[in-house]
Enzyme design. Structure first.
Site, short mmCIF file in Angstrom:
data_model
loop_
_atom_site.label_atom_id
_atom_site.label_comp_id
_atom_site.label_asym_id
_atom_site.label_seq_id
_atom_site.Cartn_x
_atom_site.Cartn_y
_atom_site.Cartn_z
N CYS A 13 1.18 -1.74 0.01
CA CYS A 13 -0.17 -0.29 -0.25
C CYS A 13 0.96 1.38 0.04
O CYS A 13 2.02 1.13 -0.49
CB CYS A 13 -0.80 -0.13 1.22
SG CYS A 13 -0.55 0.46 2.51
N ASN A 16 2.37 1.53 4.14
CA ASN A 16 2.50 0.03 4.72
C ASN A 16 2.18 0.70 6.50
O ASN A 16 2.80 0.13 7.07
CB ASN A 16 3.82 -0.04 4.41
CG ASN A 16 4.23 -1.57 4.93
OD1 ASN A 16 5.44 -2.19 5.39
ND2 ASN A 16 3.35 -2.43 4.68
N CYS A 18 -1.00 0.89 7.54
CA CYS A 18 -2.32 0.39 7.60
C CYS A 18 -3.17 -0.53 6.76
O CYS A 18 -3.43 -1.64 7.48
CB CYS A 18 -4.26 1.99 6.88
SG CYS A 18 -3.42 3.57 7.44
N ARG A 19 -3.19 -0.16 5.25
CA ARG A 19 -3.33 -1.27 4.45
C ARG A 19 -2.87 -3.00 4.57
O ARG A 19 -3.21 -4.00 4.53
CB ARG A 19 -4.65 -0.96 3.34
CG ARG A 19 -5.05 -0.60 3.38
CD ARG A 19 -5.58 0.14 2.10
NE ARG A 19 -4.51 1.37 1.25
CZ ARG A 19 -4.42 2.39 0.42
NH1 ARG A 19 -5.77 1.66 -0.52
NH2 ARG A 19 -4.06 2.43 0.32
N SER A 20 -1.93 -2.66 3.66
CA SER A 20 -1.19 -4.08 3.44
C SER A 20 -0.28 -4.61 4.71
O SER A 20 -0.65 -5.33 4.86
CB SER A 20 0.14 -3.31 2.66
OG SER A 20 0.97 -2.49 3.68
N ASP A 128 -8.61 3.98 1.19
CA ASP A 128 -7.30 4.28 2.26
C ASP A 128 -8.72 4.00 3.51
O ASP A 128 -8.56 5.05 3.41
CB ASP A 128 -6.75 5.11 1.76
CG ASP A 128 -5.55 5.10 2.62
OD1 ASP A 128 -5.24 5.02 3.86
OD2 ASP A 128 -4.47 6.15 2.85
#
Length: 163
Positions: A13, A16, A18-20, A128
Site C-alpha cells: 500500500c 505500509n 494501514c492496509r498492507s 484507504d
C-alpha cells in the site's frame, strides 16, 4: 523457517501502516490455520512512514482479532521482492501501476489487485482508511481477510480438518 516450495506473499500500500500490514496479518492467520510457515510480508510504495509500526487503529483492529501487530515495521518495496515473492498484491490501482512499472522483466511475481481475489470484486480497490473514521479499519480488515482466505484456498489448499 518458511517452506521454499510454498507460495509467498507481499502486500503493498502507500505507507505500509494501514492496509498492507492488515493484509499481511490476515494472510499470516490463514497460514497459521493451515499449519504452514510461509514467507509473508508487506511494504510501501512511499517513504513517509519507513521504520514505523502500523497505525494505532490498525493495531487495534488486529488486536480485536487476537493478533499482535506491534512487531511490524514499514518498509519500501524493493526490486528483489519480485523474485522473492510469488504473489505481490496491490491495495489500489495506483499501487498496481507502480508495481507493474517497477517489476523487472522475467521476475517470478504475479502482481494483482488485492480484491481481485474476491469473486465479483475484480478491479475494486481496498479503500484507504487513514483519513476516515476508525470503522474504516474494520472494513479494511474484512476485505483483506476475505481476499486472503480466497487466495490461500486457491494457492495453499483448504484448512486441514481438526480431529
Amino acid at each position: 523457517m518458511a517452506d521454499p516450495n510454498m507460495s509467498s506473499f507481499l502486500f503493498v500500500c502507500t505507507g505500509n501502516i494501514c492496509r498492507s500490514p492488515l493484509a499481511e496479518l490476515a494472510m499470516r492467520k490463514e497460514a497459521e490455520e493451515r499449519q504452514l510457515e510461509l514467507d509473508i510480508d508487506s511494504a510501501a510504495i512511499g517513504r513517509w512512514h519507513l521504520g514505523y509500526p502500523p497505525d494505532p487503529r490498525a493495531r487495534k483492529v488486529a488486536a480485536k482479532h487476537g493478533i499482535d501487530a506491534s512487531h511490524l515495521r514499514a518498509r519500501l518495496v524493493k526490486r528483489e521482492d519480485f523474485d522473492r515473492f510469488d504473489y505481490i498484491l496491490a491495495m489500489d490501482n495506483t499501487h498496481l501501476v507502480h508495481l507493474q512499472e517497477m517489476q523487472p522483466s522475467g521476475s517470478k511475481a504475479k502482481v494483482s489487485l488485492m480484491l481481485d481475489h474476491i469473486p465479483n470484486w475484480e478491479g475494486k480497490e481496498v479503500e484507504d482508511p487513514y483519513y476516515g473514521p476508525d470503522s474504516g479499519f474494520d472494513v479494511t480488515w474484512e476485505q483483506v481477510s476475505e481476499a486472503c482466505k480466497n487466495l490461500a484456498n486457491k494457492t495453499l489448499g483448504p484448512v486441514p480438518s481438526r480431529k
